[in-house]
Design a protein around this motif. Structure first.
Motif, PDB file in Angstrom:
ATOM      1  N   VAL A 253      -7.356   6.541  -4.021  1.00 43.61           N
ATOM      2  CA  VAL A 253      -5.858   5.952  -2.951  1.00 43.61           C
ATOM      3  C   VAL A 253      -6.765   5.797  -1.716  1.00 43.61           C
ATOM      4  N   ALA A 254      -7.886   6.606  -1.308  1.00 44.84           N
ATOM      5  CA  ALA A 254      -8.069   6.082   0.168  1.00 44.84           C
ATOM      6  C   ALA A 254      -8.761   4.992   0.421  1.00 44.84           C
ATOM      7  N   LYS A 255      -8.776   4.739  -0.817  1.00 40.65           N
ATOM      8  CA  LYS A 255      -9.781   3.602  -0.085  1.00 40.65           C
ATOM      9  C   LYS A 255      -8.061   2.298  -0.092  1.00 40.65           C
ATOM     10  N   ALA A 256      -7.395   2.385  -0.694  1.00 39.38           N
ATOM     11  CA  ALA A 256      -6.103   1.440  -1.412  1.00 39.38           C
ATOM     12  C   ALA A 256      -5.678   1.682   0.699  1.00 39.38           C
ATOM     13  N   ILE A 257      -5.757   3.144   0.977  1.00 36.63           N
ATOM     14  CA  ILE A 257      -5.192   3.237   2.245  1.00 36.63           C
ATOM     15  C   ILE A 257      -5.382   2.364   3.376  1.00 36.63           C
ATOM     16  N   ARG A 258      -6.758   2.110   3.022  1.00 32.25           N
ATOM     17  CA  ARG A 258      -8.121   0.928   4.197  1.00 32.25           C
ATOM     18  C   ARG A 258      -7.219  -0.515   3.997  1.00 32.25           C
TER      19      ARG A 258
ATOM     20  N   SER B 138       0.753  -0.936  -0.348  1.00 34.52           N
ATOM     21  CA  SER B 138      -0.080  -0.013   0.188  1.00 34.52           C
ATOM     22  C   SER B 138       0.809   1.121  -0.168  1.00 34.52           C
ATOM     23  N   LEU B 139       2.541   1.341   0.778  1.00 38.62           N
ATOM     24  CA  LEU B 139       2.406   2.695   0.773  1.00 38.62           C
ATOM     25  C   LEU B 139       3.192   3.103  -0.451  1.00 38.62           C
ATOM     26  N   LEU B 140       3.871   1.623  -1.185  1.00 40.06           N
ATOM     27  CA  LEU B 140       4.179   1.717  -2.362  1.00 40.06           C
ATOM     28  C   LEU B 140       2.832   2.458  -3.613  1.00 40.06           C
ATOM     29  N   ALA B 141       2.094   1.581  -3.527  1.00 39.12           N
ATOM     30  CA  ALA B 141       1.324   2.188  -4.146  1.00 39.12           C
ATOM     31  C   ALA B 141       0.732   3.419  -4.289  1.00 39.12           C
ATOM     32  N   LEU B 142       1.137   4.255  -2.612  1.00 39.35           N
ATOM     33  CA  LEU B 142       0.398   5.205  -2.716  1.00 39.35           C
ATOM     34  C   LEU B 142       1.393   6.382  -3.624  1.00 39.35           C
ATOM     35  N   GLY B 143       3.214   5.926  -3.234  1.00 40.80           N
ATOM     36  CA  GLY B 143       3.845   6.536  -3.556  1.00 40.80           C
ATOM     37  C   GLY B 143       3.502   6.797  -5.078  1.00 40.80           C
ATOM     38  N   LEU B 144       3.585   5.539  -5.316  1.00 40.09           N
ATOM     39  CA  LEU B 144       3.052   5.820  -6.685  1.00 40.09           C
ATOM     40  C   LEU B 144       1.794   6.905  -7.340  1.00 40.09           C
ATOM     41  N   GLY B 145       0.765   6.273  -6.746  1.00 44.77           N
ATOM     42  CA  GLY B 145      -0.879   7.456  -7.193  1.00 44.77           C
ATOM     43  C   GLY B 145       0.296   8.976  -6.778  1.00 44.77           C
ATOM     44  N   VAL B 146       0.922   9.441  -5.411  1.00 46.80           N
ATOM     45  CA  VAL B 146       1.345  10.631  -5.529  1.00 46.80           C
ATOM     46  C   VAL B 146       1.675  11.389  -6.812  1.00 46.80           C
ATOM     47  N   ALA B 147       2.956  10.322  -6.540  1.00 43.83           N
ATOM     48  CA  ALA B 147       3.499  10.842  -8.284  1.00 43.83           C
ATOM     49  C   ALA B 147       3.204  10.952  -9.226  1.00 43.83           C
ATOM     50  N   ALA B 148       2.099   9.555  -9.733  1.00 42.50           N
ATOM     51  CA  ALA B 148       1.792   9.975 -10.954  1.00 42.50           C
ATOM     52  C   ALA B 148       0.188  11.525 -10.749  1.00 42.50           C
TER      53      ALA B 148
END
Length: 44
Positions: free
Chosen positions: A39-44, A7-17
């Motif tokens: 992104v909010a859903k991915a964090i949970r 999820s951290l990786l996904a969040l990082g990618l999301g922020v970059a995009a």
């Protein structure tokens, strides 16, 4: 790879995009809201 790492990786990618799209004006507000929700859903 464990869940938090993923999820951290996904969040990082999301922020970059997100920043990339903002800089280039690729996304309108509707797309931004949709992405933020995803992104909010991915964090949970």
């Amino acid at each position: 790879m464990n869940r938090t790492m993923t999820s951290l990786l996904a969040l990082g990618l999301g922020v970059a995009a997100y920043q990339f799209a903002q800089r280039n004006g690729l996304m309108n507000n509707r797309a931004m809201k949709k992405m933020r929700r995803r992104v909010a859903k991915a964090i949970r």
